[in-house]
Structures are given as structure tokens and as C-alpha cells.
Write an enzyme that holds these catalytic residues in place. Structure first.
Site, PDB file in Angstrom:
ATOM      1  CG  ASP A   1      -0.061  -4.077   2.942  1.00 28.00           C
ATOM      2  OD1 ASP A   1       0.140  -3.524   1.839  1.00 28.00           O
ATOM      3  OD2 ASP A   1      -0.189  -3.439   4.012  1.00 28.00           O
TER       4      ASP A   1
ATOM      5  CG  HIS B   1      -0.404   0.250   2.526  1.00 30.69           C
ATOM      6  ND1 HIS B   1      -0.258  -0.739   3.466  1.00 30.69           N
ATOM      7  CD2 HIS B   1       0.054   1.373   3.122  1.00 30.69           C
ATOM      8  CE1 HIS B   1       0.256  -0.245   4.568  1.00 30.69           C
ATOM      9  NE2 HIS B   1       0.465   1.056   4.384  1.00 30.69           N
TER      10      HIS B   1
ATOM     11  CB  SER C   1       3.209   1.899   5.887  1.00 32.29           C
ATOM     12  OG  SER C   1       1.972   1.830   6.530  1.00 32.29           O
TER      13      SER C   1
END
Length: 424
Positions: free
Chosen positions: A197, A164, A275
Site C-alpha cells: 500500500d 490507495h 492516508s
């Protein structure tokens, strides 16, 4: 929803500013007790004992409010399609910024990093060890952009991050990587795994790279000190510390809410921009890839949520395998049982396990002797108390792995079958 349909995207896009109406968020009350751990067949079981023992119903109080995606129901194939949500956090995404007129701040991925400072069991030593391997990733596309984190995998310039983080680049955007020494290079996508992910990107022509070392996340213990590194809120090369709160929390996150995994839960501060960055032990070895958080709201100003001490990382046991697949083949496949399940985000952990719907003829479960209506209670030693828990436990293993599936048939005594997992 059948197994071939694409689910509606219920995950907020934290890469770009967005307005939110009063009905765009929902919350659900979940028990505060932990509900399970897992054991990989190749790794020893975590020593942390969760508050809920097997076959014990969750205590309705006390409770914790977690930010949740909107409700969804449907049928699916474990390890291949989408199930109900439980134990998931809001994807933290990357830190959004306006790009116009601004500057964006079989491979052996477990090989040892170059010589580093003496590791003396302190957070400072672990941070010093991981920082040379840490990178900041800036993605720009269509006049806006985002900042995330990543880690160097090898001397060839392969870098691991969340899918992402880089998904927003698309075909027309750019991905810029800034290294610990200030060097900046443009990266290209090598391969992505939306269902985990994870993504690998690559830079060319950069020397003096410092690859990370991976530790086995299956050996983590509840209460163990860990360090999170990355670029929270765009502040590059930031570190925070905390403990492992749970070794295998079933979590759903990702760019389209499709990633389901047994997350390492931590109270180390994790925020948007973290992230794709590493979660490391006190040896500076990677035990997880920071990917999502639980949050009580979307932020005081209606924007991105912040840290409340419940963060989730993709376990290194999964990340190292997927990264290797992406580098060598450009893609990675998940394991599957070959069964259909159903559920919704109102689903709570149960003491009975997960009932199987259709068992696909000729699939792994069918070949092993499982039947429709059987209730699966464990995959190896992981208690499958929710639909997502069963999917996450299945996806933890590589296709072709043989696992022990504990189940109950027609209310009888628990039985165990060896199931060789297929490829989704």
C-alpha cells in the site's frame, strides 16, 4: 482460492461516496491483548512487552469489536499471495469530495532535512519539523475526487504516499500536490506497490523542497509519543499526537485489501484524508506512513468510519526500502518463504503457530529444510500466531535477507533454521 487467483475486493472505497446496505459490513470479536512483536536482524528489538507471552493462549475476555472485511478462505504462498485476515483495520482511504465546480484543496531517502527548529522533546517541535515536508494530495477522476496526504522524499520532487490514495486517478485522472508554502503542482506516478500500500509520485519544477528524515521503526517502544500529520477530512496541515500502542501489529489493508504488513499501532487520531501522511517521533523523523484504522462502524451517516484511537501505520523500515525501489526501478518486490498457507478472517491468534501446507520444491523453505506440516512459531523474534502474521513478518524483510525460522515438527521440541528469503 489458488495462489494465482485475484481475491474479491472486500475493502470499502473511501475515495468516493457510496451507499451501504445492512449486510455489507461484518464485525468480529477479537481479544484485546496484543499478540507479538518483531525484531529485524539489523535493528534492536522493541522494548515494549506484549501482554501475551510466547505459547500463551489468548484470553477470551475482555474483548474489543473491530470492523473487519468479510470472511475469506484460501491457499497462498507467504510473501507473494493473499492469506486470512487478522489484526487488520479498515482502510481509511482518502477524504472523498465532489470535484465538479469545486477546487481541490539508489536514492538516499534517509538524508537529513534542512535546518529546523530546536527539537526539545515536545509535540509542537516535532510538528514544526515535519510540516514543511508534508503535502496534501488531491486526486480527480470522472467527476469526483479525493484528498490524501504525503511527504517529500528528496529535492527531485519524489513524494511518498499510500497506493490507495492515488489509485483512483487511473490513466485519465489527475493528481495535484499542494506544498507547505502553498505551491501547487501536478504529479505523475513513479511506481506503486499494492501489496505494501505504498506509492511514489513526482512533481517537476518545484524548488525549496524539504525532504523528510526516516527513523528506524524497529527501535520504537510501546508508550513512546508520536505525532500524525496530514489532511484528515480534507483539513490540510493538521497534526494529532498519541502514543505507540503496539510496535508490530499484523494488519491487512490497501486498495484491494492486498497489503499485509507489521503495522505501528497508535492512538493518535487518524481519519480519512490522513492516508499517506507521516507518523513521526518527537525528533520529527518518520517512523510510519498512516494507512488504516480500526472502527466500530462505518460512520453515523453510513459513510466513512472515524477515529476510535486505534490507527495503523506502515513501518518506516519497510516504507523507506520500498520507496527507494520504486524511485530507482519503478517497482518493488516482496520476500517470500516459498510455502502455501490457508486461513480465514475468523482465525484467532494461537499458541501453536502457523502450519505449513505445501513447501514449494526448490524454494527458500525447501532449501533450508522446512517440510509440509511443520508449524512455524517465529520469524526472527516475531511470534507468528496467525497466517497474516507470518506473511507480514516475511514481507518485513527484503528479498535475499536471511532470517531465523523457529518451527515445531511432529510435536517435538522447537527447532531453528536459517532461511534466505526469495523474491515473490
Amino acid at each position: 482460492m489458488n495462489a494465482n487467483e485475484q481475491p474479491e475486493n472486500h475493502t470499502p472505497d473511501f475515495r468516493q461516496p457510496q451507499a451501504q446496505g445492512p449486510n455489507e459490513e461484518q464485525t468480529v470479536i477479537l481479544p484485546s491483548g496484543q499478540y507479538g512483536g518483531y525484531t529485524a536482524s539489523d535493528f534492536p528489538a522493541p522494548s515494549g512487552v506484549p501482554p501475551l507471552t510466547p505459547n500463551q493462549a489468548p484470553n477470551p475476555a475482555p474483548t474489543t469489536v473491530l470492523q473487519r472485511p468479510k470472511r475469506r478462505t484460501g491457499a497462498l504462498i507467504a510473501g507473494a499471495a493473499i492469506a486470512a485476515v487478522l489484526g487488520a483495520g479498515a482502510g481509511i482511504g482518502s477524504y472523498a469530495f465532489l470535484a465538479d465546480g469545486q477546487n481541490a484543496s539508489p536514492l538516499n531517502v534517509t538524508s537529513a532535512a534542512p535546518p529546523s527548529p530546536t527539537l526539545n522533546g515536545t509535540v509542537a517541535a516535532a510538528a514544526t519539523k515535519i510540516e514543511p515536508s508534508l503535502v496534501t494530495i488531491a486526486v480527480q477522476s470522472n467527476g469526483s475526487g479525493a484528498i490524501g496526504s504525503g511527504m517529500v522524499l528528496d529535492k527531485d520532487g519524489n513524494i511518498l504516499t499510500n497506493n490507495h490514495v492515488v489509485a483512483g486517478a487511473g490513466d485519465q485522472g489527475t493528481i495535484a500536490v499542494t506544498f507547505h508554502n502553498g505551491t501547487t503542482a501536478t504529479a505523475k506516478v513513479v511506481g506503486t506497490s499494492e501489496s505494501n500500500d505504498l506509492a511514489v509520485i513526482k512533481v517537476d519544477g518545484v524548488s525549496d523542497l524539504n525532504p523528510v528524515t526516516f527513523a528506524k521503526s524497529g527501535e520504537l517502544q510501546v508508550g513512546q509519543t508520536v505525532v500524525a500529520a496530514g489532511a484528515p477530512l480534507g483539513l490540510s496541515e493538521s497534526v494529532t499526537s498519541g502514543i505507540v500502542s503496539n510496535t508490530a501489529r499484523p494488519v491487512r489493508s490497501g486498495d484491494n485489501n492486498d497489503a499485509v504488513y507489521l503495522a505501528v499501532q497508535t492512538d493518535a487520531a487518524i481519519n480519512p484524508g490522513n492516508s499517506g501522511g507521516p507518523l513521526v517521533d518527537l525528533n520529527g523523523a518518520v517512523v510510519g506512513i498512516n494507512s488504516s484504522i480500526a472502527s466500530t462502524s462505518s460512520g453515523a451517516d453510513g459513510g466513512q468510519p472515524g477515529n476510535i484511537g486505534i490507527g495503523f501505520a506502515i513501518p518506516s523500515d519497510v516504507a523507506a526500502r520500498v520507496a527507494n525501489d520504486l524511485i530507482t526501478t519503478g517497482k518493488s518486490s516482496n520476500a517470500q518463504l516459498g510455502v502455501q498457507l490457508s486461513g480465514s478472517d475468523s482465525e484467532l491468534p494461537t499458541s501453536t503457530g502457523v502450519a505449513l501446507g505445501q513447501v514449494v520444491s526448490g524454494g527458500p523453505a525447501d532449501k533450508a529444510g522446512l517440510r509440509a506440516g511443520d508449524t512455524v512459531t517465529k520469524i526472527n523474534s516475531f511470534d507468528t500466531t496467525t497466517t497474516d502474521g507470518l506473511i507480514a513478518a516475511t514481507r518485513f524483510y527484503a528479498p535475499g535477507s536471511t532470517v531465523k525460522v523457529t518451527f515445531v515438527r511432529d510435536g517435538g521440541a522447537p527447532q531453528i533454521l536459517d532461511v534466505t528469503l526469495g523474491t515473490a
